[in-house]
Design a protein around this motif. Structure first.
Motif, PDB file in Angstrom:
ATOM      1  N   CYS A 172      -4.568  -2.579  47.363  1.00  0.00           N
ATOM      2  CA  CYS A 172      -4.664  -1.813  46.109  1.00  0.00           C
ATOM      3  C   CYS A 172      -5.622  -2.422  45.103  1.00  0.00           C
ATOM      4  CB  CYS A 172      -3.272  -1.663  45.492  1.00  0.00           C
ATOM      5  SG  CYS A 172      -2.116  -0.738  46.520  1.00  0.00           S
ATOM      6  N   ASN A 173      -6.546  -3.250  45.592  1.00  0.00           N
ATOM      7  CA  ASN A 173      -7.548  -3.887  44.739  1.00  0.00           C
ATOM      8  C   ASN A 173      -6.918  -4.626  43.560  1.00  0.00           C
ATOM      9  OD1 ASN A 173      -9.766  -2.798  46.260  1.00  0.00           O
ATOM     10  ND2 ASN A 173      -9.387  -0.833  45.252  1.00  0.00           N
ATOM     11  N   PRO A 174      -6.045  -5.598  43.817  1.00  0.00           N
ATOM     12  CA  PRO A 174      -5.370  -6.300  42.718  1.00  0.00           C
ATOM     13  C   PRO A 174      -6.346  -7.124  41.890  1.00  0.00           C
ATOM     14  CG  PRO A 174      -5.025  -7.472  44.774  1.00  0.00           C
ATOM     15  CD  PRO A 174      -5.710  -6.179  45.134  1.00  0.00           C
ATOM     16  N   LYS A 175      -5.969  -7.368  40.647  1.00  0.00           N
ATOM     17  CA  LYS A 175      -6.795  -8.205  39.778  1.00  0.00           C
ATOM     18  C   LYS A 175      -6.553  -9.685  40.045  1.00  0.00           C
ATOM     19  CE  LYS A 175      -6.904  -4.618  36.249  1.00  0.00           C
ATOM     20  NZ  LYS A 175      -6.405  -4.154  34.932  1.00  0.00           N
ATOM     21  N   ILE A 176      -5.332 -10.006  40.526  1.00  0.00           N
ATOM     22  CA  ILE A 176      -4.985 -11.394  40.839  1.00  0.00           C
ATOM     23  C   ILE A 176      -4.411 -11.463  42.242  1.00  0.00           C
ATOM     24  CG2 ILE A 176      -3.523 -13.371  40.244  1.00  0.00           C
ATOM     25  CD1 ILE A 176      -3.512 -12.398  37.362  1.00  0.00           C
ATOM     26  N   LEU A 177      -4.880 -12.430  43.011  1.00  0.00           N
ATOM     27  CA  LEU A 177      -4.353 -12.688  44.350  1.00  0.00           C
ATOM     28  C   LEU A 177      -3.773 -14.101  44.354  1.00  0.00           C
ATOM     29  CD1 LEU A 177      -4.170 -11.589  47.281  1.00  0.00           C
ATOM     30  CD2 LEU A 177      -6.365 -12.704  47.718  1.00  0.00           C
ATOM     31  N   ILE A 178      -2.469 -14.213  44.607  1.00  0.00           N
ATOM     32  CA  ILE A 178      -1.825 -15.517  44.687  1.00  0.00           C
ATOM     33  C   ILE A 178      -1.711 -15.897  46.161  1.00  0.00           C
ATOM     34  CG2 ILE A 178       0.250 -16.860  44.171  1.00  0.00           C
ATOM     35  CD1 ILE A 178       0.811 -14.896  41.881  1.00  0.00           C
ATOM     36  N   ALA A 179      -2.322 -17.004  46.534  1.00  0.00           N
ATOM     37  CA  ALA A 179      -2.311 -17.459  47.930  1.00  0.00           C
ATOM     38  C   ALA A 179      -1.447 -18.717  48.018  1.00  0.00           C
ATOM     39  CB  ALA A 179      -3.734 -17.744  48.396  1.00  0.00           C
ATOM     40  N   ASP A 180      -0.244 -18.567  48.563  1.00  0.00           N
ATOM     41  CA  ASP A 180       0.718 -19.673  48.638  1.00  0.00           C
ATOM     42  C   ASP A 180       0.585 -20.363  49.995  1.00  0.00           C
ATOM     43  OD1 ASP A 180       2.775 -21.440  48.397  1.00  0.00           O
ATOM     44  OD2 ASP A 180       4.368 -19.965  48.199  1.00  0.00           O
ATOM     45  N   GLU A 181      -0.103 -21.507  50.003  1.00  0.00           N
ATOM     46  CA  GLU A 181      -0.342 -22.265  51.235  1.00  0.00           C
ATOM     47  C   GLU A 181      -0.838 -21.331  52.360  1.00  0.00           C
ATOM     48  OE1 GLU A 181      -0.084 -25.478  51.342  1.00  0.00           O
ATOM     49  OE2 GLU A 181       1.450 -26.167  49.952  1.00  0.00           O
ATOM     50  N   PRO A 182      -1.937 -20.605  52.144  1.00  0.00           N
ATOM     51  CA  PRO A 182      -2.341 -19.559  53.092  1.00  0.00           C
ATOM     52  C   PRO A 182      -2.797 -20.048  54.454  1.00  0.00           C
ATOM     53  CG  PRO A 182      -4.072 -19.916  51.486  1.00  0.00           C
ATOM     54  CD  PRO A 182      -2.899 -20.738  51.035  1.00  0.00           C
ATOM     55  N   THR A 183      -3.069 -21.357  54.587  1.00  0.00           N
ATOM     56  CA  THR A 183      -3.578 -21.861  55.864  1.00  0.00           C
ATOM     57  C   THR A 183      -2.664 -22.904  56.497  1.00  0.00           C
ATOM     58  OG1 THR A 183      -4.899 -23.578  54.757  1.00  0.00           O
ATOM     59  CG2 THR A 183      -5.972 -21.460  55.138  1.00  0.00           C
ATOM     60  N   THR A 184      -1.464 -23.104  55.956  1.00  0.00           N
ATOM     61  CA  THR A 184      -0.578 -24.171  56.425  1.00  0.00           C
ATOM     62  C   THR A 184      -0.217 -24.041  57.897  1.00  0.00           C
ATOM     63  OG1 THR A 184       0.360 -24.556  54.242  1.00  0.00           O
ATOM     64  CG2 THR A 184       1.693 -25.233  56.116  1.00  0.00           C
ATOM     65  N   ALA A 185       0.087 -22.814  58.347  1.00  0.00           N
ATOM     66  CA  ALA A 185       0.576 -22.619  59.715  1.00  0.00           C
ATOM     67  C   ALA A 185      -0.549 -22.437  60.730  1.00  0.00           C
ATOM     68  CB  ALA A 185       1.503 -21.401  59.745  1.00  0.00           C
ATOM     69  N   LEU A 186      -1.800 -22.674  60.316  1.00  0.00           N
ATOM     70  CA  LEU A 186      -2.937 -22.377  61.181  1.00  0.00           C
ATOM     71  C   LEU A 186      -3.660 -23.658  61.602  1.00  0.00           C
ATOM     72  CD1 LEU A 186      -4.364 -19.443  59.031  1.00  0.00           C
ATOM     73  CD2 LEU A 186      -2.774 -19.282  60.958  1.00  0.00           C
ATOM     74  N   ASP A 187      -4.317 -23.599  62.767  1.00  0.00           N
ATOM     75  CA  ASP A 187      -5.083 -24.769  63.189  1.00  0.00           C
ATOM     76  C   ASP A 187      -6.369 -24.869  62.368  1.00  0.00           C
ATOM     77  OD1 ASP A 187      -7.367 -23.425  64.493  1.00  0.00           O
ATOM     78  OD2 ASP A 187      -5.916 -22.814  66.009  1.00  0.00           O
ATOM     79  N   VAL A 188      -7.053 -26.006  62.479  1.00  0.00           N
ATOM     80  CA  VAL A 188      -8.166 -26.321  61.590  1.00  0.00           C
ATOM     81  C   VAL A 188      -9.288 -25.292  61.680  1.00  0.00           C
ATOM     82  CG1 VAL A 188      -9.932 -28.036  61.046  1.00  0.00           C
ATOM     83  CG2 VAL A 188      -7.640 -28.791  61.653  1.00  0.00           C
ATOM     84  N   ALA A 192     -10.509 -22.726  58.535  1.00  0.00           N
ATOM     85  CA  ALA A 192     -11.873 -22.578  58.011  1.00  0.00           C
ATOM     86  C   ALA A 192     -12.280 -21.111  57.960  1.00  0.00           C
ATOM     87  CB  ALA A 192     -12.850 -23.375  58.866  1.00  0.00           C
ATOM     88  N   GLN A 193     -11.913 -20.351  58.987  1.00  0.00           N
ATOM     89  CA  GLN A 193     -12.240 -18.922  59.014  1.00  0.00           C
ATOM     90  C   GLN A 193     -11.540 -18.168  57.884  1.00  0.00           C
ATOM     91  OE1 GLN A 193     -11.309 -17.448  62.928  1.00  0.00           O
ATOM     92  NE2 GLN A 193     -12.744 -18.827  63.953  1.00  0.00           N
ATOM     93  N   ILE A 194     -10.255 -18.495  57.644  1.00  0.00           N
ATOM     94  CA  ILE A 194      -9.497 -17.810  56.590  1.00  0.00           C
ATOM     95  C   ILE A 194     -10.069 -18.147  55.218  1.00  0.00           C
ATOM     96  CG2 ILE A 194      -7.241 -17.662  55.461  1.00  0.00           C
ATOM     97  CD1 ILE A 194      -7.402 -16.133  58.111  1.00  0.00           C
ATOM     98  N   LEU A 195     -10.447 -19.410  55.013  1.00  0.00           N
ATOM     99  CA  LEU A 195     -11.032 -19.812  53.728  1.00  0.00           C
ATOM    100  C   LEU A 195     -12.374 -19.124  53.507  1.00  0.00           C
ATOM    101  CD1 LEU A 195     -10.191 -23.622  53.694  1.00  0.00           C
ATOM    102  CD2 LEU A 195      -9.092 -21.804  52.372  1.00  0.00           C
ATOM    103  N   ASP A 196     -13.195 -19.049  54.556  1.00  0.00           N
ATOM    104  CA  ASP A 196     -14.470 -18.327  54.452  1.00  0.00           C
ATOM    105  C   ASP A 196     -14.223 -16.863  54.111  1.00  0.00           C
ATOM    106  OD1 ASP A 196     -15.968 -20.566  55.001  1.00  0.00           O
ATOM    107  OD2 ASP A 196     -16.213 -20.125  57.134  1.00  0.00           O
ATOM    108  N   LEU A 197     -13.191 -16.289  54.724  1.00  0.00           N
ATOM    109  CA  LEU A 197     -12.853 -14.889  54.471  1.00  0.00           C
ATOM    110  C   LEU A 197     -12.451 -14.684  53.013  1.00  0.00           C
ATOM    111  CD1 LEU A 197     -12.098 -11.981  55.320  1.00  0.00           C
ATOM    112  CD2 LEU A 197      -9.860 -12.868  56.024  1.00  0.00           C
ATOM    113  N   MET A 198     -11.583 -15.556  52.488  1.00  0.00           N
ATOM    114  CA  MET A 198     -11.141 -15.429  51.097  1.00  0.00           C
ATOM    115  C   MET A 198     -12.307 -15.583  50.131  1.00  0.00           C
ATOM    116  SD  MET A 198      -7.478 -17.433  51.229  1.00  0.00           S
ATOM    117  CE  MET A 198      -7.213 -17.249  49.477  1.00  0.00           C
TER     118      MET A 198
END
Length: 338
Positions: A172-188, A192-198
């Motif tokens: 819904c095109n939010p004005k604020i996106l809160i990312a709570d440990e968005p990469t914790t459960a992922l391998d290295v 990196a891919q998720i961070l590049d995406l964000m």
């Protein structure tokens, strides 16, 4: 810059088995339009509780805001009812949770889960919502989105599930996106891919991001400003360069010293000795004082006020008082850098 969100003197208490846990104690935060603010600290420092308070997601009871304001575009969200918050969540402020498997409903096709917010907040028809869901899956890098939109979460890898969660948050095109440990459960590699995406999505959409993490490597790659949190309090804030290269608080020194550094000749990783404070009986003084190698008596007895290092950096530490002995950061701070 235009101020989008302002947290003022936020206090959050959890009443558990007759004990009052002061999880958040006088937190002040600001988020500007289009920027990324990282909130860092150990587990139990109050990061996630603060972020969930912005969304009105802390369970009540046992949790409650006992003081403070959360101003979103000038409106105090603390005063909003749950019904009013339902119009904010997903539409104006969205959240990426750290475990995509529990964030997704395993019994629903992922397309339907993306479509829910579009139908509710954007008044789209099912056909329009499905078309937009396919576009969002493409945006977050899911191959063959027109086919995968009709698949279930268990048919996706962990990294792909996290991409789906991001698609839902962005629907819904939010004005604020809160990312709570968005990469914790992922391998290295996937991290990196998720961070590049964000980072790419922020450039395209202009969404402001609050990044909740204990990983300073993630912070270095994504944030413009950093708030260091410990014992339910913000103890230091500054730009990414100020926190990484000119930190003033011993706790920040400890966090930076414990980071692995590729080019540093160190035999073992350093760790901060001791444990975080018991917030059912919070300390009178600086919450880090019992673990701080530089602590003075005043640190144990009185919480320091902020010292403004620059227009963008402030630190709550008695070592910055003109009467305190001069202490230089350890040599391990800044080695390898950001």
């Amino acid at each position: 810059m235009d101020k989008l969100l302002e947290v003022q003197n936020l206090n959050i208490q959890f009443d558990i088995f007759g004990t009052h846990v002061q999880a958040v104690r006088g937190v002040d935060l600001e988020l500007n339009v289009g920027e990324t603010l990282a909130v860092v600290g150990e587990s139990g420092s109050g990061k996630s509780v603060t972020s969930k308070a912005i969304m009105g997601l802390n369970p009540s009871p046992p949790g409650k805001v006992t003081a403070g304001k959360i101003l979103f575009e000038g409106q105090d969200l603390v005063q909003y009812s749950q019904k009013q918050m339902q119009k904010i969540r997903g539409k104006e402020i969205s959240m990426i949770f750290q475990d995509p498997m529990t964030a997704l409903n395993p019994t629903m096709k992922i397309g339907k889960q993306i479509m829910e917010g579009l139908i509710k907040h954007q008044n789209m028809s099912k056909a329009e919502a499905k078309k937009r869901a396919i576009e969002l899956l493409s945006l977050v890098g899911i191959p063959n989105p027109d086919k995968r939109v009709d698949e279930y979460p268990h048919q996706f890898s962990g990294g792909m599930r996290q991409r789906v969660v991001i698609a839902i948050a962005l629907a819904c095109n939010p004005k604020i996106l809160i990312a709570d440990e968005p990469t914790t459960a992922l391998d290295v590699t996937i991290q990196a891919q998720i961070l590049d995406l964000m980072r790419d999505i922020q450039k395209k959409t202009g969404t402001a991001i609050i990044l909740i993490t204990h990983d300073l490597g993630v912070v270095a790659n994504l944030a413009q400003r950093v708030a260091v949190m410990y014992g339910g309090k913000i103890i230091e804030t500054g730009t990414i360069d100020e926190i990484f290269y000119q930190p003033k608080h011993p706790y920040t020194w400890g966090l930076l010293s414990s980071m692995p550094k590729l080019h540093a000749k160190i035999d073992k990783l350093l760790a901060i000795p001791g444990t975080p404070p018991d917030l059912s009986d919070p300390p009178k003084g600086c919450p880090f004082a019992p673990r701080c190698p530089y602590a003075m008596k005043v640190c144990l007895d009185h919480m320091p006020s902020y010292t403004h290092i620059s227009e963008t950096q402030k630190t709550a530490c008695w070592l910055l008082d003109e009467r305190a002995p001069k202490v230089d950061p350890p040599k391990t701070v800044g080695v390898g850098g950001k």
